[in-house]
Design a protein around this motif. Structure first.
Motif: not given
Length: 551
Positions: A314-328
């Protein structure tokens, strides 16, 4: 197993901890307040998880509350889907409705009128918007701003009693049209809407606006920490103003945290609605979209989704992660849960010419080598088997170690076979392969006289289960050329690839939501919509291999 290590230290937890340790609060109460105007998506999974887990850390609780203040966009279908989705993620028994507080909200609006802090405005929505001003210029006072308390009360009563046309009048908070924060420039807090409400029927024709209703709902329920995404930061002064001027006894604290975007995932409710309404997807539960219903139908588990959320923190800024992280995280969750079995998606018939006709041999194999406690399964083997089309090449390319004329491979869990001949159709396509087997090479026999470089999976040609397999790719094509296009113009034409093949015989009783790892193909889930009446349809949840590395 849930891993919360990346989640247990964050700025919101620190605030809560200080509030408890200082004696300011005795308990933590959070809420998840969905509007029933669509299906929940993976962004909501994050919100649900954050609210529940933080409250649980302090022995607190989380309310599920429907923010049902806009009957024009709300449907019972959405209410039911949200209940199901939230319950799937977390058990809950604290169900609340904003509409249950309509009487209280009306009374608080009357209080504002009595205090000279609200007035009825006859201007249209367009006129009000045009006079709000800009970030550098103040707004312009409404010509109706200085109506007397008595006149405002009388007009508001008439609004409630259906004396005016929809859109002809609104109730506005009287704050400051020159405030640097545009949200504080006399925001509309009630409007007329002649719509049937799913919960209150036709009792009301005036409905509170979100920025007025939401802080009151939190205060009424005694919410201690109202957690929301960053776009509501500019609304916080209005949130606090409503709680204070409406003289609420509870004083909830609004705290904003950054949103999390995922590559190639559509999170816009407007875009999701368009896809569904234009029938560009198979409903709100299409496995290609990241609604909770779609993720569940595809085969994702609550544990995998929550572990994904934990990993992002959880952070105070918006973030972006790769879909591969969800698949992992779905791979990690299923590797010890999912039984292994063999499935052939593009069948090619193989006749083992020296194997006895009408004989069926039953082979033993572990259900999951990583989870021996699952036991073993019986695999039928006979003269005819099916292999994958791409496991055979008549003219092999260099370093091709699967089946081709004159080459020997192992059939997984069975025997060595050598290709001796092929049959072709009138177009020259191979439709049948003939082979011989070596009975001395049975798997587990200890045979070491010679080695083979290739092992291929297969399904028995007679004792099997016909099935449909759906392989998914991203629903949209995201690149520089498509980034500004509407969602319907950047759809991936290859987002679904349907195959018809066979499963092992032990899959004949597969039920909706049963999950398996199919050799070489990945993890699959029996589709709950189409697996019925003897038809078996499997959705691929995720392929086996991943490029994602856990830091």
């Amino acid at each position: 197993m849930e891993d919360k290590s990346a989640f247990t230290s964050n700025f919101i937890k620190n605030i809560m901890e200080n509030d408890i340790n200082s004696g300011k609060l005795k308990e933590i109460i959070t809420r998840f307040p969905p509007e029933p105007n669509g299906y929940l998506h993976i962004g909501h999974v994050r919100a649900i998880t954050i609210n529940n887990e933080l409250a649980n850390m302090f022995g607190g609780k989380t309310n599920l509350r429907f923010d049902d203040t806009n009957p024009a966009k709300e449907e019972v279908e959405f209410v039911n889907s949200i209940k199901e989705d939230v319950k799937w993620l977390y058990p809950w028994d604290n169900l609340f409705w904003a509409s249950d507080y309509f009487d209280e909200m009306y009374n608080r609006a009357v209080l504002l009128i009595r205090k000279g802090l609200a007035y009825v405005d006859d201007q249209s929505a367009e006129q009000i918007s045009s006079k709000r001003g800009t970030l550098t210029e103040p707004g312009i006072n409404s010509p109706y701003r200085d109506r007397s308390v008595e006149e405002n009360f009388e007009l508001f009563e008439k609004m409630k009693n259906k004396a005016f046309l929809e859109g002809s009048k609104v109730l506005r908070a009287k704050i400051d049209m020159a405030d640097p924060n545009i949200n504080m420039r006399d925001p509309v807090i009630y409007r007329i809407a002649y719509r049937e409400h799913h919960n209150t029927g036709d009792k009301w024709c005036i409905y509170p606006m979100y920025d007025f209703a939401h802080p009151l709902e939190d205060a009424i329920e005694g919410i201690t920490h109202s957690l929301c995404s960053l776009e509501f930061e500019a609304h916080r002064p209005l949130y606090d103003w409503v709680v204070r001027e409406c003289e609420m006894s509870a004083k909830p604290q609004q705290i904003e945290f950054g949103k999390l975007l995922i590559t190639n995932v559509i999170l816009s409710k407007r875009n999701l609605r368009k896809l569904v309404e234009d029938k560009l997807v198979d409903g709100w539960d299409d496995p290609r979209i990241a609604t909770i219903s779609g993720l569940r139908r595809r085969g994702y588990t609550p544990e995998a989704l929550k572990n994904f959320v934990f990993s992002t923190g959880i952070s105070k800024t918006n973030g972006l992660v790769e879909y591969a992280q969800l698949e992992h995280f779905i791979r990690e969750d299923l590797k010890l849960k999912a039984p292994r079995t063999m499935a052939v998606l593009d069948p090619l018939k193989v006749v083992i010419t020296n194997y006895p006709e009408n004989q069926v041999e039953w082979l033993d194999e572990e259900i999951n080598k990583e989870a021996p406690e699952m036991g073993s399964r019986k695999i039928p083997f006979s003269r005819v088997v099916y292999i994958e089309q791409d496991d055979f090449m008549e003219v092999p390319v260099p370093k091709y170690h699967r089946l081709y004329p004159g080459n020997e491979v192992r059939l997984a869990h069975a025997y060595f076979i050598k290709c001796t001949d092929v049959l072709k159709d009138e177009f020259g396509k191979v439709i049948e392969v003939h082979a011989t087997y070596d009975p001395e090479t049975k798997s587990g026999s200890g045979f070491t006289a010679r080695k083979v470089k290739g092992t291929i999976h297969w399904v028995d040609g007679t004792l099997n289960v016909p099935a449909e397999f759906r392989l998914y790719d991203h629903l949209t094509i995201e690149n520089e050329e498509t980034k500004d296009l509407p969602v319907n113009e950047k759809l991936n034409p290859n987002s679904i690839d349907i195959h018809y093949g066979f499963l092992e015989e032990n899959m004949k009783d597969a039920k909706p939501h049963d999950k398996y790892q199919f050799t070489r193909h990945g993890y699959f889930n029996a589709d709950p919509k189409y697996t019925k009446n003897g038809k078996v349809v499997f959705n691929r949840i995720v392929p086996l291999k991943s490029s994602f590395k856990v830091e």
